[in-house]
Design an enzyme around this catalytic site. Structure first.
Site, PDB file in Angstrom:
ATOM      1  N   LYS A 184       5.563  -4.879 -10.741  1.00 22.16           N
ATOM      2  CA  LYS A 184       5.573  -4.706  -9.358  1.00 22.16           C
ATOM      3  C   LYS A 184       6.889  -4.787  -8.940  1.00 22.16           C
ATOM      4  O   LYS A 184       7.060  -4.684  -7.608  1.00 22.16           O
ATOM      5  CB  LYS A 184       4.797  -5.812  -8.837  1.00 22.16           C
ATOM      6  CG  LYS A 184       3.297  -5.836  -9.333  1.00 22.16           C
ATOM      7  CD  LYS A 184       2.596  -7.042  -8.554  1.00 22.16           C
ATOM      8  CE  LYS A 184       1.287  -6.859  -8.931  1.00 22.16           C
ATOM      9  NZ  LYS A 184       0.182  -7.848  -8.206  1.00 22.16           N
ATOM     10  N   LYS A 236     -27.331  -6.549   8.035  1.00 22.83           N
ATOM     11  CA  LYS A 236     -27.666  -7.707   7.160  1.00 22.83           C
ATOM     12  C   LYS A 236     -28.531  -7.035   6.086  1.00 22.83           C
ATOM     13  O   LYS A 236     -29.734  -6.384   6.283  1.00 22.83           O
ATOM     14  CB  LYS A 236     -27.962  -8.930   7.587  1.00 22.83           C
ATOM     15  CG  LYS A 236     -28.258  -9.832   6.608  1.00 22.83           C
ATOM     16  CD  LYS A 236     -28.863 -11.233   7.257  1.00 22.83           C
ATOM     17  CE  LYS A 236     -29.180 -12.276   6.030  1.00 22.83           C
ATOM     18  NZ  LYS A 236     -29.991 -13.446   6.632  1.00 22.83           N
ATOM     19  N   ASN A 269     -12.165 -15.730  -2.171  1.00 19.90           N
ATOM     20  CA  ASN A 269     -11.772 -16.705  -3.117  1.00 19.90           C
ATOM     21  C   ASN A 269     -11.417 -17.942  -2.658  1.00 19.90           C
ATOM     22  O   ASN A 269     -11.493 -18.291  -1.446  1.00 19.90           O
ATOM     23  CB  ASN A 269     -10.463 -15.992  -4.055  1.00 19.90           C
ATOM     24  CG  ASN A 269      -9.157 -15.892  -2.988  1.00 19.90           C
ATOM     25  OD1 ASN A 269      -8.772 -16.734  -2.352  1.00 19.90           O
ATOM     26  ND2 ASN A 269      -8.977 -14.472  -2.922  1.00 19.90           N
ATOM     27  N   PRO A 315      -5.539  -2.202  -2.148  1.00 18.34           N
ATOM     28  CA  PRO A 315      -4.512  -1.677  -2.416  1.00 18.34           C
ATOM     29  C   PRO A 315      -3.647  -3.168  -2.813  1.00 18.34           C
ATOM     30  O   PRO A 315      -3.993  -4.269  -2.122  1.00 18.34           O
ATOM     31  CB  PRO A 315      -3.884  -1.434  -0.908  1.00 18.34           C
ATOM     32  CG  PRO A 315      -5.135  -1.896   0.045  1.00 18.34           C
ATOM     33  CD  PRO A 315      -6.235  -1.748  -0.858  1.00 18.34           C
ATOM     34  N   PHE A 321       3.498 -14.137  -5.954  1.00 17.34           N
ATOM     35  CA  PHE A 321       2.729 -15.155  -6.573  1.00 17.34           C
ATOM     36  C   PHE A 321       1.959 -14.767  -7.526  1.00 17.34           C
ATOM     37  O   PHE A 321       1.355 -13.678  -7.513  1.00 17.34           O
ATOM     38  CB  PHE A 321       2.273 -15.926  -5.285  1.00 17.34           C
ATOM     39  CG  PHE A 321       2.982 -17.030  -4.716  1.00 17.34           C
ATOM     40  CD1 PHE A 321       2.585 -18.527  -4.860  1.00 17.34           C
ATOM     41  CD2 PHE A 321       4.220 -16.786  -3.710  1.00 17.34           C
ATOM     42  CE1 PHE A 321       3.470 -19.249  -4.172  1.00 17.34           C
ATOM     43  CE2 PHE A 321       5.021 -17.622  -3.365  1.00 17.34           C
ATOM     44  CZ  PHE A 321       4.447 -19.052  -3.463  1.00 17.34           C
TER      45      PHE A 321
END
Length: 408
Positions: free
Chosen positions: A344, A292, A213, A308, A326
């Site tokens: 959570k 690859k 990301n 996880p 966050f």
């Protein structure tokens, strides 16, 4: 002595029988969380070996004025800039006299001339030498010249190695360490162990490709620096980023979500506060190719499996620390953040809208809202460094409240 955590103490050792106590002083300073480097005079090395001080401090011992291994060959300047406090223990009558004269004929006196850090002296000498008017005049002149930059720790009175009784004994190492700690302010997180995750994770597709990301790690790294400045012992668990780790922060480099979880769980035995600022990949390829993957067909399918949940696993652990998560969202930020806080089992959650181009991922700016229990607090757009300081202050306040509630 929590104020010593993360402080850089340069310990100067001069020639005298009290030099043997320097070993215990190094041990105490290190135990309190300080980083210690040692400079020895030629006389000091007649009483205690550099190898002993190196083993205890974990750093090479310095004794040569001209050091070919130092950057640019100017070790005295590097050490002078490095120190938060220059502590000389024991400080002999000879050393005090040379310091008063502005002498720079060895490494220790040269560092004293070059440093802008406070200097603390722990005198150690025969009682007659301490009472000698010249010694007293030297001390008075040093205090007059250096002012608030010079501190005198002792000496104590008592039996001396020569058999005399009177003033001139070096203070005991524990007392020297306490007086050194008193020179520093107490931080909001003084003495606490804080673990912070930061950056992205990479989930391998094959040896050259991965899923990841846009996280730069800037927010997590800024929080690590702010927690360090607040007096905490900081461990930073970082995914792959291109920014350097903050100084005086223990950094563990990881790649995947599973790596990050393993590192996080390994820290829980000594963790007081866990701050999960990393952008952990939610999914990974079910299998990663050993070689690859060659381009052939017009399309390719990947089967993904859930990773996880690092922060949720930490929050559910039997050694659960105070846990802060966050939430990087692109819509309905408040709703999703509140849901994650409860689902959570977090103590706090920091939420921001990463759909905005001028804040969040890769930006040097951020704006967030922090949620906990039935409360929330918003922080307007500011630099990530400034925001990190605000967040650390809020987290420290909530942590202390939680501790007080649990003890009442």
């Amino acid at each position: 002595m929590q104020q010593l955590c993360n402080k850089r103490i340069l310990l100067g050792i001069t020639g005298g029988i009290a030099a043997y106590k320097a070993a215990e002083l190094v041990r105490i300073l290190k135990k309190a969380g300080a980083e210690v480097r040692v400079v020895m005079t030629a006389g000091a090395m007649e009483f205690i070996t550099p190898l002993t001080l190196q083993a205890l401090s974990g750093n090479p011992v310095h004794h040569a004025l001209l050091d070919p291994e130092a950057e640019a060959g100017m070790g005295h300047i590097e050490l002078a800039k490095w120190a938060d406090l220059l502590l000389v223990a024991p400080a002999s009558a000879n050393f005090i006299a040379r310091l008063t004269q502005g002498s720079g004929d060895d490494l220790l006196t040269t560092v004293c001339l070059a440093t802008e850090a406070p200097i603390a002296l722990a005198p150690a000498m025969n009682q007659a030498m301490w009472r000698e008017p010249i010694t007293q005049a030297n001390i008075a002149r040093l205090i007059d010249i250096k002012g608030s930059k010079l501190y005198l720790f002792g000496p104590a009175e008592g039996m001396q190695a020569c058999g005399d009784v009177g003033p001139g004994r070096m203070l005991e190492p524990e007392e020297i360490a306490v007086q050194a700690a008193d020179l520093f302010e107490t931080g909001l997180l003084a003495g606490l162990n804080v673990v912070i995750t930061a950056g992205p994770t990479r989930e391998a597709i094959d040896p050259v490709r991965y899923i990841s990301n846009h996280s730069s790690g800037k927010m997590g790294y800024a929080i690590a620096a702010a927690a360090r400045d607040a007096g905490a012992r900081v461990t930073l668990i970082s995914g792959p980023v291109v920014i350097p780790a903050p100084e005086r922060v223990h950094c563990l480099r990881v790649e995947s979500a599973r790596d990050m979880l393993d590192s996080a769980l390994a820290q829980l035995g000594q963790c007081d506060i866990f701050i999960a600022a990393a952008a952990v990949a939610d999914y990974r390829p079910m299998t990663a190719a050993n070689q690859k993957i060659k381009k052939s067909a017009d399309s390719m399918e990947l089967t993904l499996v859930k990773n996880p949940d690092v922060v949720a696993t930490v929050a559910a652990h039997e050694q659960r620390p105070f846990t802060v998560g966050f939430a990087a969202e692109t819509q309905d930020v408040d709703i999703y953040a509140r849901d994650k806080l409860v689902r959570k089992n977090l103590d706090m959650i920091v939420a921001n809208d990463v759909s905005m181009s001028d804040i969040g991922f890769n930006s040097d700016q951020n704006a967030v809202t922090v949620f906990w229990a039935e409360n929330q607090q918003s922080f307007a757009q500011m630099s990530k460094q400034a925001l990190a300081r605000e967040l650390v202050e809020l987290i420290a306040h909530q942590y202390q409240q939680t501790q007080e509630q649990q003890s009442s």
